[in-house]
Write a protein that holds these residues in place. Sequence first.
Motif, PDB file in Angstrom:
ATOM      1  N   UNK A  89       0.827  -1.215   0.000  1.00 19.69           N
ATOM      2  CA  UNK A  89       0.000   0.000   0.000  1.00 19.69           C
ATOM      3  C   UNK A  89       0.860   1.265   0.000  1.00 19.69           C
ATOM      4  N   UNK A  90       2.057   1.164   0.538  1.00 16.24           N
ATOM      5  CA  UNK A  90       2.931   2.339   0.602  1.00 16.24           C
ATOM      6  C   UNK A  90       3.393   2.791  -0.775  1.00 16.24           C
ATOM      7  N   UNK A  91       3.288   1.907  -1.775  1.00 18.85           N
ATOM      8  CA  UNK A  91       3.660   2.288  -3.145  1.00 18.85           C
ATOM      9  C   UNK A  91       2.730   3.356  -3.709  1.00 18.85           C
ATOM     10  N   UNK A  92       1.569   3.519  -3.098  1.00 21.88           N
ATOM     11  CA  UNK A  92       0.594   4.503  -3.567  1.00 21.88           C
ATOM     12  C   UNK A  92       0.721   5.840  -2.830  1.00 21.88           C
ATOM     13  N   UNK A  93       1.772   5.965  -2.017  1.00 24.79           N
ATOM     14  CA  UNK A  93       1.989   7.189  -1.235  1.00 24.79           C
ATOM     15  C   UNK A  93       3.313   7.834  -1.635  1.00 24.79           C
ATOM     16  N   UNK A  94       3.327   9.157  -1.801  1.00 24.01           N
ATOM     17  CA  UNK A  94       4.598   9.828  -2.063  1.00 24.01           C
ATOM     18  C   UNK A  94       5.453   9.863  -0.796  1.00 24.01           C
ATOM     19  N   UNK A  95       6.743  10.063  -0.963  1.00 22.45           N
ATOM     20  CA  UNK A  95       7.678  10.063   0.172  1.00 22.45           C
ATOM     21  C   UNK A  95       7.305  11.091   1.237  1.00 22.45           C
ATOM     22  N   UNK A  96       6.833  12.258   0.822  1.00 19.21           N
ATOM     23  CA  UNK A  96       6.482  13.312   1.792  1.00 19.21           C
ATOM     24  C   UNK A  96       5.330  12.853   2.679  1.00 19.21           C
ATOM     25  N   UNK A  97       4.396  12.138   2.082  1.00 18.13           N
ATOM     26  CA  UNK A  97       3.251  11.657   2.850  1.00 18.13           C
ATOM     27  C   UNK A  97       3.678  10.545   3.808  1.00 18.13           C
ATOM     28  N   UNK A  98       4.558   9.689   3.370  1.00 19.54           N
ATOM     29  CA  UNK A  98       5.082   8.635   4.242  1.00 19.54           C
ATOM     30  C   UNK A  98       5.785   9.266   5.436  1.00 19.54           C
ATOM     31  N   UNK A  99       6.548  10.309   5.206  1.00 23.21           N
ATOM     32  CA  UNK A  99       7.245  11.000   6.296  1.00 23.21           C
ATOM     33  C   UNK A  99       6.239  11.585   7.296  1.00 23.21           C
ATOM     34  N   UNK A 100       5.156  12.166   6.788  1.00 22.73           N
ATOM     35  CA  UNK A 100       4.127  12.724   7.665  1.00 22.73           C
ATOM     36  C   UNK A 100       3.547  11.630   8.552  1.00 22.73           C
ATOM     37  N   UNK A 101       3.244  10.481   7.968  1.00 18.75           N
ATOM     38  CA  UNK A 101       2.667   9.380   8.744  1.00 18.75           C
ATOM     39  C   UNK A 101       3.681   8.782   9.721  1.00 18.75           C
ATOM     40  N   UNK A 103       5.961  10.502  11.299  1.00 18.54           N
ATOM     41  CA  UNK A 103       5.933  11.459  12.412  1.00 18.54           C
ATOM     42  C   UNK A 103       4.672  11.286  13.249  1.00 18.54           C
ATOM     43  N   UNK A 104       3.572  11.060  12.594  1.00 22.51           N
ATOM     44  CA  UNK A 104       2.308  10.869  13.294  1.00 22.51           C
ATOM     45  C   UNK A 104       2.357   9.624  14.180  1.00 22.51           C
ATOM     46  N   UNK A 125      -3.833  16.749  11.335  1.00 19.60           N
ATOM     47  CA  UNK A 125      -4.076  18.101  10.831  1.00 19.60           C
ATOM     48  C   UNK A 125      -2.949  19.042  11.244  1.00 19.60           C
ATOM     49  N   UNK A 126      -2.481  18.921  12.479  1.00 21.05           N
ATOM     50  CA  UNK A 126      -1.389  19.775  12.959  1.00 21.05           C
ATOM     51  C   UNK A 126      -0.103  19.526  12.179  1.00 21.05           C
ATOM     52  N   UNK A 127       0.194  18.264  11.924  1.00 21.39           N
ATOM     53  CA  UNK A 127       1.414  17.931  11.191  1.00 21.39           C
ATOM     54  C   UNK A 127       1.343  18.367   9.729  1.00 21.39           C
ATOM     55  N   UNK A 128       0.142  18.446   9.189  1.00 18.97           N
ATOM     56  CA  UNK A 128      -0.018  18.825   7.780  1.00 18.97           C
ATOM     57  C   UNK A 128       0.062  20.334   7.562  1.00 18.97           C
ATOM     58  N   UNK A 129       0.023  21.098   8.651  1.00 19.94           N
ATOM     59  CA  UNK A 129       0.134  22.553   8.513  1.00 19.94           C
ATOM     60  C   UNK A 129       1.490  22.937   7.971  1.00 19.94           C
ATOM     61  N   UNK A 130       1.562  24.017   7.176  1.00 24.63           N
ATOM     62  CA  UNK A 130       2.867  24.495   6.715  1.00 24.63           C
ATOM     63  C   UNK A 130       3.748  24.878   7.915  1.00 24.63           C
ATOM     64  N   UNK A 132       5.423  27.417   8.784  1.00 28.10           N
ATOM     65  CA  UNK A 132       5.306  28.760   9.321  1.00 28.10           C
ATOM     66  C   UNK A 132       3.982  29.005  10.050  1.00 28.10           C
ATOM     67  N   UNK A 133       3.067  28.023  10.022  1.00 27.59           N
ATOM     68  CA  UNK A 133       1.766  28.166  10.695  1.00 27.59           C
ATOM     69  C   UNK A 133       1.938  27.962  12.191  1.00 27.59           C
ATOM     70  N   UNK A 134       1.177  28.708  13.003  1.00 25.37           N
ATOM     71  CA  UNK A 134       1.245  28.488  14.446  1.00 25.37           C
ATOM     72  C   UNK A 134       0.571  27.167  14.805  1.00 25.37           C
ATOM     73  N   UNK A 135       1.232  26.389  15.634  1.00 25.72           N
ATOM     74  CA  UNK A 135       0.690  25.104  16.091  1.00 25.72           C
ATOM     75  C   UNK A 135       0.492  25.190  17.599  1.00 25.72           C
ATOM     76  N   UNK A 136      -0.716  24.959  18.020  1.00 27.02           N
ATOM     77  CA  UNK A 136      -1.013  25.046  19.457  1.00 27.02           C
ATOM     78  C   UNK A 136      -1.027  23.686  20.070  1.00 27.02           C
TER      79      UNK A 136
END
Length: 136
Positions: A89-101, A103-104, A125-130, A132-136
């Motif tokens: 299933x990971x073949x259907x995900x780009x590297x950036x998305x794999x990195x996000x998951x 971290x999650x 949602x917090x991890x997907x923010x750019x 420079x966005x404030x994360x609370x």
Amino acid sequence: MASTHLDHHLALLTHLRGILVALGEAELVEDDTHGLFLERYDELLVELPKDPENSLYLGQDLISQIFHRYPQIAHLVPRDLLWFFGGDCLHFMPDEEIELYQNLDERRYEAEANGQPFDWTQEKQLLALPPESPKH
């Protein structure tokens, strides 16, 4: 907390099943094995809560098949399911998305180790923010 994580993915699988059923009802499936595919999918829904570890391969196989059998709905497959089942299933995900998951998952394991609650959706949602966005 692990059951909440599993429940989240079971809800996503149930939602995806609804999409697959609608696809068949709309007669958008040219393959006459659609009913057999849904039977295997239902098997996954029954077996996953009982034995999550041994159901991963079946989940990988079925999710991967969706991309090949039903490309018209590939964009509707929840990304969380690709990560949850891993493997092919990971073949259907780009590297950036794999990195996000990755971290999650690290955040989830840390929260669980510290006995803290973890809201998968909110953290995602917090991890997907750019950056420079404030994360609370």
